[in-house]
Design an enzyme around this catalytic site. Structure first.
Site: not given
Length: 847
Positions: A187, A256
């Site tokens: 991320e 995710e």
């Protein structure tokens, strides 16, 4: 020698691949990708993946968790790799017990599944310090997650260590192992943007460093739009159907798909309706997505001091398909299993072509995949959040509920709709195990005298982690204040006020050994101010500030700059001469608690501590107290927990193993119901408002002996340990609620679609837990029943035989199934009305 070696290697490669493409003249055993999908041995695959983090469960649970995931239609197990547990100090590695990564990956391989290894080594994951070891903060000249040589050197060293470990055990798919993907960084996109050039240079370096390790499988970067080739950039989020990779030749991967959300002490629990999660996945698949990972599939437990945040709970349940204890959560698990099955029926069409998209209405669409070989699959979507719609597709009518997608693997028959849940709902409860916790004893942290050998003094206030190096949650700050006998407050005036500014996370204030008050921050705002009246006396007064860390933050950049503890100002207000600033007084520091230094938690410690017997405990609910007792392991094999609702805040150990931090903090939130329609966000479906955020703490059975298990806890505030109880997690009832024309896999490719005599009637399936059977039918109605599981009611139409039929087919059985048909219930209780069958059955242990 050279020649012989090369021929041996070639033969080994042939053997390891075991896939020979005759006619194409080459041997392939590496994992590759194209714009449609990941290719394994040259075959495009639609892959469902589930996150299971090995340190959040015990090795004894791994095989069961992985097999349940496989049974749920999962192809891949995904895990982060947690740097701080594997390298607790520089160059010293730990791969034992819950940290045995090789055993975990081999367990995945044994189950016949693939693995996705997200090395990071920054992981976020609501894990302490985001997975970084705290010693990294003290490497000279370091700056985290940027173009910084000391950081890059350490990160490369750990990444190489993990890759070489996997290679040495032949665990990459290119070696015949299960690992088909790896991730570097995590991320990083938002941070790269904020850092500009140095962020871009760092992410490019990280990608190139990873690729050069030559694993033979692709690397991914999540939430990283400028991931350089050949690294694949991927999506994380509640929905990812708007995402496309940064190059047209990369596949669309969702690393995710958030199955729920994490919990923080003082906040509510979160639930994501499975109808919405299934809708999100189907949206991603219909747009051309080919790899979905559920984060989490099993969330597990933040044992020890592994929770991050701060204030992340010890439970990391995440409303995942497998609950914290490893039990199947219905209907989430079963509905997703049916979704996976429906998508796999469409796989040949999905991987071979692009969709034709047609409008079926204002908020309705059809995505149709037609392959050259004649396979056809369709996804009919309704984005309306208010109403179901009747659409015309291929000259046939279809009813689509609001906010849902129907899947037609043959472009004719609906086998699955994301909003129509046909699997059972299981009601789980914590049932007292009825085994006593015996002979409580206590030991009070002595506040009157700090141990000189473990203290040091300096002028001014120090940052907490710089002093503790995160070896403990606790740091004492103590100083003395002299009060003249003429002070007004000593003669009937108002007491002075102490103000303490802290950078986090919690604080207990002691005046002359008595608890004067406590304060804490929040996960979003770690800084807080304690402000309270303090009862000082004439002469010397001892002010003790116990600063408590509750998990180091796990999100963000510049980790080297983060502060914890009391950095001031600290001041007394309301004295005769006004404000007295104590920030630059002489402060004495003690790292940790005396009980920690004496290792009171270990069953093997022979200490000189005078433990106090139990009769005095209940009346003396003192702060800063150690409690210990013994208990025997409960019978049976249900998962266990400790009910800690009678306690305040502290930590908990059984047989020397830490169950984690406990805190009876009451949940503030908005728990006003939950609808599956409309975009999901964590505030939407909250549970448990007004209750303790976490009451039960997972006690793994593998940590117990048959008898004399030592339970030790440290209580910061005060509580009643005699009311702590052992509970078993058990299924108490199961419900089903299904309409008579529920989509049914058995109707797939029935040519005479629509003729009522050919339509296979759907069945309600009920299934109690292991060692249980259905003891009674609490509710049964075939007709137009109302309500939800636990609160069903009869509607205006009800077949009078409903109870009798269910009792006949189900009582005394572990599982049963009942067809939803008029003939099954004697006659049609209300012709020309769409009927449903709603059932609630009670589960009880076999006699």
């Amino acid at each position: 020698m050279e020649k012989n070696n090369s021929s041996v290697v070639y033969k080994w490669v042939l053997w390891a691949c075991m896939v020979v493409y005759i006619g194409s003249g080459y041997v392939q055993c590496s994992v590759t990708y194209d714009r449609k999908a990941i290719l394994i041995n040259g075959q495009r695959r639609i892959l469902f993946s589930g996150s299971i983090h090995y340190p959040r469960s015990t090795p004894q649970m791994w095989e069961d968790l992985i097999n349940k995931a496989k049974e749920g239609g999962v192809d891949v197990i995904e895990t982060y790799v947690f740097w701080n547990v594997h390298e607790p100090s520089p160059g010293n590695y730990d791969f034992e017990g819950r940290y045995d990564l090789v055993r975990f990956v081999k367990t995945i391989q044994k189950a016949g599944l693939y693995a996705h290894l997200r090395i990071g080594p920054y992981v976020c994951a609501e894990w302490n310090f985001g997975g970084f070891p705290v010693w990294l903060k003290y490497v000279p000249g370091i700056s985290f997650r940027t173009d910084n040589e000391p950081f890059k050197m350490a990160m490369k060293g750990f990444t190489e260590k993990i890759v070489n470990l996997m290679k040495s055990e032949k665990l990459y798919e290119s070696q015949g192992g299960p690992i088909i993907l790896s991730q570097i960084e995590n991320e990083y996109g938002p941070m790269a943007k904020s850092l500009g050039a140095s962020g871009h240079q760092y992410s490019t370096w990280a990608a190139n460093m990873a690729v050069a390790l030559d694993t033979g499988v692709p690397w991914v970067m999540c939430k990283e739009e400028d991931a350089p080739d050949p690294v694949i950039n991927t999506c994380n989020g509640f929905y990812c159907d708007a995402f496309s990779p940064n190059k047209p030749y990369k596949p669309t991967i969702w690393t995710e798909a958030w199955s729920g959300w994490f919990t923080e002490f003082g906040g509510p629990n979160h639930e994501r309706p499975v109808q919405d999660l299934a809708f999100a996945v189907a949206r991603f698949i219909q747009k051309g997505g080919s790899f979905i990972n559920y984060y989490m599939y099993h969330g597990g437990t933040n044992f020890g001091r592994s929770a991050g945040g701060p204030f992340i709970t010890t439970s990391y349940d995440y409303d995942a398909p497998l609950d914290e204890y490893g039990l199947i959560r219905q209907p989430k698990y079963g509905h997703l299993k049916e979704l996976h099955r429906a998508v796999k029926l469409c796989e040949k069409s999905l991987i071979s072509t692009d969709p034709t998209i047609t409008s079926l209405g204002n908020l309705q669409q059809a995505y149709v995949y037609t392959s050259e070989s004649g396979d056809c699959a369709a996804f009919l979507s309704n984005y309306d959040t208010k109403s179901a719609v009747r659409v015309m597709f291929n000259n046939m009518h279809y009813n689509i509920p609001p906010w849902s997608i129907s899947i037609l693997p043959d472009c004719r028959n609906v086998v699955f709709n994301t909003a129509k849940v046909g699997v059972q709902t299981s009601q789980m409860e914590m049932v007292p195990a009825n085994n006593e916790i015996l002979s409580w004893q206590t030991y009070n942290e002595d506040l009157s005298s700090l141990d000189d050998s473990s203290t040091f003094s300096t002028v001014g206030l120090l940052e907490q982690i710089n002093v503790t190096r995160d070896a403990t949650d606790y740091l004492w700050y103590t100083t003395s204040v002299d009060i003249g006998s003429s002070e007004s407050f000593l003669h009937g005036g108002e007491l002075p006020t102490l103000i303490v500014q802290s950078t986090g996370h919690a604080l207990h204030v002691f005046i002359n050994g008595q608890l004067s008050g406590s304060a804490s921050g929040t996960r979003q705002n770690r800084r807080f101010t304690f402000k309270g009246k303090v009862n000082l006396r004439a002469g010397s007064n001892k002010i003790g500030l116990l600063s408590v860390a509750v998990g180091l933050p796990n999100v963000g950049g510049h980790y080297e700059t983060w502060n914890t503890g009391v950095l001031g100002p600290v001041a007394l207000l309301g004295l005769d001469q006004g404000k007295r600033d104590l920030s630059w007084a002489k402060w004495t520091y003690q790292v940790g608690l005396k009980g920690e230094a004496m290792n009171l938690v270990s069953p093997n410690t022979i200490s000189s501590v005078e433990w106090m017997q139990g009769s005095l405990i209940a009346q003396k609910q003192q702060p800063l107290t150690w409690h210990k007792a013994y208990f025997n392991a409960p019978d049976g094999d249900e998962p266990l927990a400790l009910d800690m609702s009678s306690m305040g805040k502290g930590q908990l150990w059984v047989n020397g193993q830490s169950l984690g931090r406990y805190w009876t903090a009451y949940a503030a939130g908005d728990c006003n119901g939950c609808s599956y329609v409309g975009s999901f966000r964590p505030p939407k479906c909250q549970l448990g408002c007004g209750q303790p955020t976490q009451k039960w703490y997972h006690l793994p059975r593998s940590w117990l002996k048959p008898t004399e298990n030592l339970l030790v806890l440290f209580e910061e505030l005060g509580g009643d340990p005699t009311r702590i109880g052992v509970v078993k997690r058990s299924m108490t009832s199961v419900c089903a609620d299904m309409a008579e024309y529920h989509p049914n896999f058995k109707n797939w490719q029935i040519e005479s679609y629509g003729k009522p005599e050919e339509f296979r009637k759907p069945k309600v399936h009920l299934h109690c837990g292991p060692g249980q059977s259905i003891s009674s039918i609490k509710f049964a109605s075939f007709g137009t029943p109302l309500g939800t599981c636990g609160s069903f009611q009869k509607g205006t139409c009800h077949a009078p035989t409903s109870y009798a039929i269910l009792e006949k087919k189900c009582i005394g059985k572990e599982r049963c199934s009942v067809a939803i048909s008029n003939s099954n219930f004697g006659h049609d209780p209300c012709p020309n009305v769409l009927k449903r069958l709603s059932v609630e059955a009670i589960c009880a242990p076999h006699n």
